[in-house]
Write an enzyme that holds these catalytic residues in place. Sequence first.
Site, short mmCIF file in Angstrom:
data_model
loop_
_atom_site.label_atom_id
_atom_site.label_comp_id
_atom_site.label_asym_id
_atom_site.label_seq_id
_atom_site.Cartn_x
_atom_site.Cartn_y
_atom_site.Cartn_z
N GLY A 1 5.96 -31.39 38.74
CA GLY A 1 6.35 -32.02 37.49
C GLY A 1 7.11 -31.15 36.50
N GLY A 2 7.54 -29.99 36.91
CA GLY A 2 8.28 -29.12 36.00
C GLY A 2 9.54 -29.80 35.48
N LYS A 3 10.29 -30.39 36.41
CA LYS A 3 11.54 -31.02 35.99
C LYS A 3 11.27 -32.31 35.24
CE LYS A 3 14.13 -28.77 39.62
NZ LYS A 3 12.96 -28.41 40.47
N ASP B 1 6.31 -39.15 43.94
CA ASP B 1 6.17 -38.07 44.93
C ASP B 1 5.29 -38.62 46.05
OD1 ASP B 1 6.59 -34.74 44.85
OD2 ASP B 1 5.10 -35.52 46.26
N ARG C 1 -0.41 -34.13 45.30
CA ARG C 1 0.55 -33.52 44.38
C ARG C 1 0.86 -34.45 43.20
NH1 ARG C 1 3.49 -28.89 46.13
NH2 ARG C 1 5.41 -29.59 45.15
N ASP D 1 6.90 -43.09 49.80
CA ASP D 1 7.88 -42.32 50.57
C ASP D 1 9.25 -42.57 49.95
OD1 ASP D 1 9.72 -41.34 52.31
OD2 ASP D 1 8.90 -42.30 54.10
N GLY D 2 9.81 -41.55 49.38
CA GLY D 2 11.06 -41.70 48.65
C GLY D 2 12.21 -42.23 49.49
N ASP E 1 15.13 -34.02 43.85
CA ASP E 1 14.77 -32.60 44.00
C ASP E 1 13.94 -32.48 45.27
OD1 ASP E 1 14.57 -29.90 43.18
OD2 ASP E 1 12.60 -30.29 42.28
N CYS F 1 15.65 -25.59 46.32
CA CYS F 1 15.46 -24.18 45.99
C CYS F 1 15.66 -23.33 47.24
CB CYS F 1 14.12 -23.94 45.31
SG CYS F 1 12.71 -24.56 46.22
C1 LIG Z 1 10.80 -29.24 45.48
S1 LIG Z 1 9.37 -30.20 45.32
C2 LIG Z 1 9.64 -31.01 43.78
C3 LIG Z 1 9.42 -30.14 42.57
C4 LIG Z 1 9.45 -30.93 41.28
N1 LIG Z 1 10.67 -31.69 41.15
C5 LIG Z 1 9.28 -30.03 40.09
O1 LIG Z 1 10.30 -29.69 39.45
O2 LIG Z 1 8.16 -29.66 39.76
C6 LIG Z 1 9.59 -31.44 46.53
C7 LIG Z 1 8.56 -32.54 46.48
O3 LIG Z 1 8.96 -33.55 47.38
C8 LIG Z 1 7.82 -34.23 47.84
N2 LIG Z 1 8.19 -35.01 49.02
C9 LIG Z 1 8.25 -34.64 50.30
N3 LIG Z 1 8.63 -35.65 51.08
C10 LIG Z 1 8.83 -36.69 50.26
C11 LIG Z 1 9.22 -38.04 50.47
N4 LIG Z 1 9.50 -38.51 51.70
N5 LIG Z 1 9.30 -38.84 49.40
C12 LIG Z 1 9.02 -38.39 48.17
N6 LIG Z 1 8.65 -37.15 47.93
C13 LIG Z 1 8.55 -36.30 48.95
C14 LIG Z 1 6.84 -33.12 48.06
O4 LIG Z 1 5.51 -33.61 48.00
C15 LIG Z 1 7.18 -32.16 46.93
O5 LIG Z 1 6.28 -32.33 45.86
#
Ligand SMILES: C[S@@+](CC[C@H](N)C(=O)[O-])C[C@H]1O[C@@H](n2cnc3c(N)ncnc32)[C@H](O)[C@@H]1O
Lengths: 269, 367
Positions: free
Chosen positions: B168-170, B187, B192, B220-221, B238, B293
């Site tokens: 959740g930072g962003k 997410d 998470r 699932d995004g 992200d 990242c």
């Molecule tokens: C790089 S992190 C996000 C960091 C967040 N945006 C922040 O700034 O704090 C990537 C996130 O994508 C999620 N993720 C992985 N597969 C996904 C999917 N199919 N749909 C949605 N989220 C997914 C992971 O659980 C993870 O929390």
Amino acid sequence: TLQSMQHNHKVSTSSRKPDTELPLQSLLDMGFTDTQAERVYDTMSKLKGGSAAKHALSTLTALFVLGLNPSSVLKLLEKCPELYTVQDSQLQQRLSNLRKLGLVEGSLQRLVAHYPQILIVPVKTIKNVVLFLREKCLFTVQQVKDILRESPAIVVENTDQLEYKFQYVYFRMGVKQATMAKYKLFRFTLDEVRHRHCFLERRGLYQTPDKRGQTVIINPKLDTILNVDQDTFLADVAKASAEEYDVFKRLMAREWQEQEPQLGSIEAD
Amino acid sequence: GKWAATLAKQPATSLALQHFDATYSGQLGELWPSIRVALLSEKKYGALFNNFSHESTLAQLEAQGCRDFISDTGTEAQPSEVAVEEESNCVSIKKSDIDGQLLSPLQLSPHIKCLVFPRGDITRFKPARPDMYGLLGYYLMDAASVLPVLALDVQEGHSVLDLCAAPGGKTLALLQTQSIGFLCVNDSSVSRTLRLRRVLRSFVPKQLLTDEKLHISSLDGTKWGEVESNTFDRVLVDVPCTTDRHSVTEDDNNIFSKSRTGERRRLPQLQLELLLAGIEAACPGGEILYSTCTLSQIQNQSVVEQAIFLAQENHGIRLQVVDLKPLPHMFRKTFHFAPNLHLGEMVIPHLAANFGPIYMCKLRRLS
Ligand SMILES: C[S@@+](CC[C@H](N)C(=O)[O-])C[C@H]1O[C@@H](n2cnc3c(N)ncnc32)[C@H](O)[C@@H]1O
């Protein structure tokens, strides 16, 4: 008044008598000039305590017997006036111990001139360091002699620290004893060695060899890592900026300080 | 004994390092050793200032020697080359390139403040303290992570989707703009998402977390486009990636561990599907920001290229790449940027400015 203060000062200087039965004439006889003799008395006065310099004559004699000339004798006494406090018999023991380790005339003379402190260290301490180098680190007799000649300050280092430094270079850097002795590893502090090595390692320019001593990349030689000044090290070996290395050293210092407990407990034993 | 044991094992961090040495030394050339040593050394944080907290004023933080890097731009700019305009809290930049052509001005999201210690300064931030309502004064994160949110340029009343939002930072940075009309936070990971809820509760007043303003989901995004398409003014994608810094420093939960090889190999495909879903979720005229990242070209530029192609091919959606070139210039005091990327911008780690890596690329939906 100012005048009387100056007068007093002058009186006290000229009336200053060194705590020794060494008359000016004997110093001149040994070959010191007047000014050199003045400075010899100065070195004696650096010592605290009444009869501190009572072995001055025997010490000077021993140094001349080694073949040192008046000006080098003066220089080394300025570095290490404690030599006046060493009994002649002890001095002779220490010198003969160094000879037994293979440091014969020319190198003994240079060693004493360069690192006079070697003569205030008890024979037992030096024997322990030699034992440590021979038995814990498996240096040869010849290598031990080279180490003592090139890096004599090793005799006053904490052996736990020494052991850590040796193991670091042997295991982490994969460098063998002959190379360590040849390239004067023990002239450098653990931090100097670790900073340069870790910097290279994290940049991907140094690898710990595997069991068969092999690495994927060619590691730079210990000589080119240690025996160059920082600018040369950065430009030729690390290929990095001084700014990066400066930040890196500060980060490392903090990293190591935060994981220090283990090393601290070794020291406490 | 101890020495031999560490040599014999192949921890995930060294597998990651081997992989990066093989791919990045080619991709990044002479830059790689500097980036490598930075990745392996302590990273720097930024303090995302919480506009909703009554604790820890800016002045208190600034007294410790840090500064808001977002408002601290262009002081060293050569006037002949660059003109920086600052209008109220909205920062825009016009930069003329060598040909004298004007690059389109880049609008950045307003009200976001992120404090960092100066270049080369390794001072750490103290943990933030709660104010009388229990809200924390700042959120510690990679300062470069704020750039994708800034570049997203949220405007008054926008509806925004944060597709992969946890922890959740962003999301927090997005909320700092205080201009979002409606925010969807998603997410796929339930645990998470719970963490994300806790973060939001610690930083944002309850009245801003109501159902009319905010919706949190754990879907699932990649399936988002099927549920809700052509909707959002702004979409942040992200994605999960090889998290390069984490992978070379932490053995726990490391994507380079042998057991996760399959998952790692599928990342580019997952990233592509997430970006395509984000593109579909955006309304025509809406903007999408893709970020990671990692330094990996395959997870960055290649994913964006394929998404642009497939969006057109499969969905008839035309996209335009939004130029982020002004960013490296504005924030060159704070970050190192990779030179000459043909698509998007990337913050690369450097010991004196040990942020990133963060890759970002912005797309505008034309149809
Ligand atoms: C790089 S992190 C996000 C960091 C967040 N945006 C922040 O700034 O704090 C990537 C996130 O994508 C999620 N993720 C992985 N597969 C996904 C999917 N199919 N749909 C949605 N989220 C997914 C992971 O659980 C993870 O929390």
